[in-house]
Design a protein around this motif. Sequence first.
Motif, mmCIF file in Angstrom:
data_model
loop_
_atom_site.group_PDB
_atom_site.id
_atom_site.type_symbol
_atom_site.label_atom_id
_atom_site.label_comp_id
_atom_site.label_asym_id
_atom_site.label_seq_id
_atom_site.Cartn_x
_atom_site.Cartn_y
_atom_site.Cartn_z
ATOM 1 N N ILE A 593 -2.520 7.100 6.760
ATOM 2 C CA ILE A 593 -3.458 6.012 7.032
ATOM 3 C C ILE A 593 -3.179 5.466 8.415
ATOM 4 O O ILE A 593 -2.031 5.397 8.853
ATOM 5 N N GLU A 656 -1.240 9.149 -2.130
ATOM 6 C CA GLU A 656 -2.440 8.389 -1.783
ATOM 7 C C GLU A 656 -2.333 6.932 -2.211
ATOM 8 O O GLU A 656 -2.861 6.036 -1.526
ATOM 9 N N GLY A 663 -1.973 0.137 3.389
ATOM 10 C CA GLY A 663 -3.178 -0.350 4.049
ATOM 11 C C GLY A 663 -3.596 -1.719 3.548
ATOM 12 O O GLY A 663 -3.970 -2.598 4.338
ATOM 13 N N ILE A 673 -10.910 0.496 4.147
ATOM 14 C CA ILE A 673 -9.689 1.280 4.294
ATOM 15 C C ILE A 673 -10.022 2.762 4.161
ATOM 16 O O ILE A 673 -10.819 3.155 3.306
ATOM 17 N N VAL A 675 -8.086 6.490 3.775
ATOM 18 C CA VAL A 675 -6.855 7.244 3.507
ATOM 19 C C VAL A 675 -7.193 8.730 3.548
ATOM 20 O O VAL A 675 -8.194 9.159 2.973
#
Length: 722
Positions: A593, A656, A663, A673, A675
Motif C-alpha cells: 500500500i 491484505e 492504511g 484506500i 491495496v
Amino acid sequence: MALSCARGLGAAAADAQFVARLTASAAAGDLLSGAALHAQYAKAHVPPTTFVANHLLLFYSRLALPALARRLFDEMPRPNVFSHNALLAAHAREPSLSLELFARIPDPDVVSYNTLLAAFASAGLAVDALRLLSSMRRGGHAVDGFTISSAVSAVTGTAIASVAQLHAYAVVSGLDSYVSVRNSLMSGYGKGMLLDDAERVFTDMDDCTRNHVSWNCMIAVYGHHGHGRKAMELFQDMARRGFAPDACTLASVLSAFATAKDLVAGTELHCRLMKSKFTRDPHVASGLVDLYAKCSRVQDAWKAFSEVDKPDLVLWNTLISGYSLHEDFSEEALLSFRAMQRAGFCTDDCSFVCVISACSNISSPSQGQQLHGLVIKSDIQGNHISVHNALVTLYSRCGKVVEAKILFDRMTERNTVSYNSIIAGLAQHGHAAEALKLFEPMLNSGYEPTGITFISVLSACAHTGKVDEGWNYFNSMKQKYGIDPCEEHYSCMIDLLARAKKFEEAEALIIKMPFSLSSVGWTSLLGACRTHGNMVLGARAAQEILHLSPSNASAPVMLSNMYASAGKWEEAAKIRKLMRDQGIRKKPGCSWIEVGRRVHVFVANEVSHPRIKEVYRFLEVMSEKMRHAGYVPDIRWALAKDQAAEGEIRLRHHSEKLALAFGLMNTKEGEPILVMKNLRICRDCHNAIKIISAITHREITVRDTHRFHCFSDGSCSCGDYW
C-alpha cells in the motif's frame, strides 16, 4: 522586426521571412516561439497566402498537434466566383487597388491536404484521414503519391481493409508506380498482419526502382512478424545487390530479432558490429536495447545504452520502454525518465507513454498524478491520443476507474486503443455492463475491434456469468471480423464456462483448442475448480498442467490449498511433499500500500515492518467490531490443520488485511484506500473487507492478480462472482 513593419519589404519577402522563422521554430521543436510568430502575423492583419498557411499547417503537424492543424485548415476561407468578381469590380473602380490581395486569400491546395493528412497519419487518426481524403477528392483536387502514402500510413494498424482499398485506388489511378506508395503499402500490409501481401508488393517492385527505404521497410515488416531469419537473409541479399546497410537497416534487423526474442542471432549480429562504429550510433543502439530488454537481459540493455556517448531522445525512450516491460525494473524506468529530463531533452509523446506504462506496473497513484501533471504542463497535452490512452490505463490500474472514464469521455480524439483501454479498465473493476455497452459505440464510430478488444469483452462476460453473450462475441471474432482467437481468448471462454459451473463444456473447449497442448486452458479451469470446490476435475487439471509445464508452481499450490480447504490434510501434505521433492517453491504472497508517497510491503504473519505491533493491535480491535457486524472467520482459508483460535489468528494476519490496517491507521477518515496483492485474494479476506468498508465508511479497492475488488458500504463490485 515586427511583421507589420515588414510589409515594406513586400508581401513575398515578408512571407519568406515569416516562413524561415517558423521553420526554425519547428526544427527546434519550439511551440511557444512558433505560436508567437503565428499570433504576431495574425495581429498584423495580413491575410496569409496558401503558401504561408501550408507552412503553418506543417509547423503544427511537425509538433504533433493534429487538432490545431485541422482547425487551421478548416478556417482557411474558400474563395469563390462571387468574391473574385467583386474584387475585379473594385479594381475597375479603383485601379490602384492591387490584385495581389486576391492571391493572398488562402485556398487549400494539394499541399494543404497532404500536410494535414501527414499530421493525421503521425497521430494515428485513421477515420479523420479517410474523411479528409474523401473531401479532397470531392473538391476536385488532384491526388498524388504523397497523398496515398500518407493515407495508407494513417490507416496502418487500425483498418487493414482500407489499406487494400487504397492499394486498389493507387493501381487504378497509376499512382502505384511511386516507390513511396509501394513502401507505405508494404508497411501497411505488414503491420496489418498480412505478410503475404507485403511480400507481394516488395517482389513486384523492379530492382531498379527499389531504394534503401524499400529494403529497410521489408526488413522491418519481417521484424514486426518476428521472422528474424528472413530479415537477416533479406539484409544479406540487400548487401549483395549493392545497397550498403545503414543504421536504419541494422536497427530493423535487430528489431526482427527482438520481436522473435532470438537472443542468439541478435547477439551474433551485435558481436559482428562491435568492430564498427555502428554500436555507438543511437539508432542501432536502440535496436540493441530493445533486443536485450525483450529477451529479459535488462543489464545488457543498459550496457548497450551506456556505450553511446550522446544518446538521443529515441534511445532514451527505448531504454525507458525496455525497463517498463519488466515490473521489477519499473523504478529504473522512472529514474531514467528523470535522468533524461536532467540531460535537457524535451519529453515527447513516446516518452510519456513509456514512463506512464512503467508507473502503471507499480500502481502508484501519487506517481501517476505527478506524471499527469507533467503532461498537462507540457506542450503535447490535449493532443496525443497515445498519451491519453496510457493515462486511462494508468488510472484504471491505480484503482481510479472513475477518473479513467472521465478522462476517456473528455478525449476529443480517440482510436481503437482508447476503447480497448477503457473497456479493459471497466471490466477489471467489475463494471462489466458498462464495459460491454461501450463496444457498440466503438463499432458505430468506425473503429475495428482487435484481438485485445475481445479479450476485454470476454473477460467482462466471464466476471458476470454472461455465457450466451460470451459465445456470441467469441464466434463473431472469426466470422464477422476475421480475427483468429488466440490462446488468451480461449482462456477467457474456459474461465467464463468454468465460473458458470459448465465444467464439461470448459473441458471440451480445452480439447478443441487449435493449438499445441499448453497449460493455459487447464490453468483457467483449475482456478474455477478451486472456487467451486470441484476437486476431482481440479486434480485432473493440475496433473495436466504439471505434465505440460513441470516447473509450474501455481498448479500444485492451488491443488494443495483445495485439499486443505476441504480438510483433506493427508492429500494436501502429499502435494507439498511432491513440491519439495521436485524443487517447486511456492510464490510468497505479499500485499503493498502507498501511504505518504511511500510503499509499505506486508507478507502474511509479518514481523519485519517497524510498526507491525501497532498493526496487530489495530486488527484485534477491528476484529471485535467486525464480529458485532456479523463477520464469522472462514477457517477453511487458514489452510493449516490448526485449532479454531489459531486458524483465526492466521486469517487475521493475511497480508491484505495487514496492508489495509496500516492504511486505515495512517490516512484521513473517509479517504479511499488502494491495496495491491501479488496473488488472488482469499474468500475470507474478501468477506472481511466487505464488512470493514461498512464499519469505516471507506471505499476500499484491492487489486489482485485477476481483477479489482472495489468495496463500499459492505458490498463488492464483483458481486461475489469472482
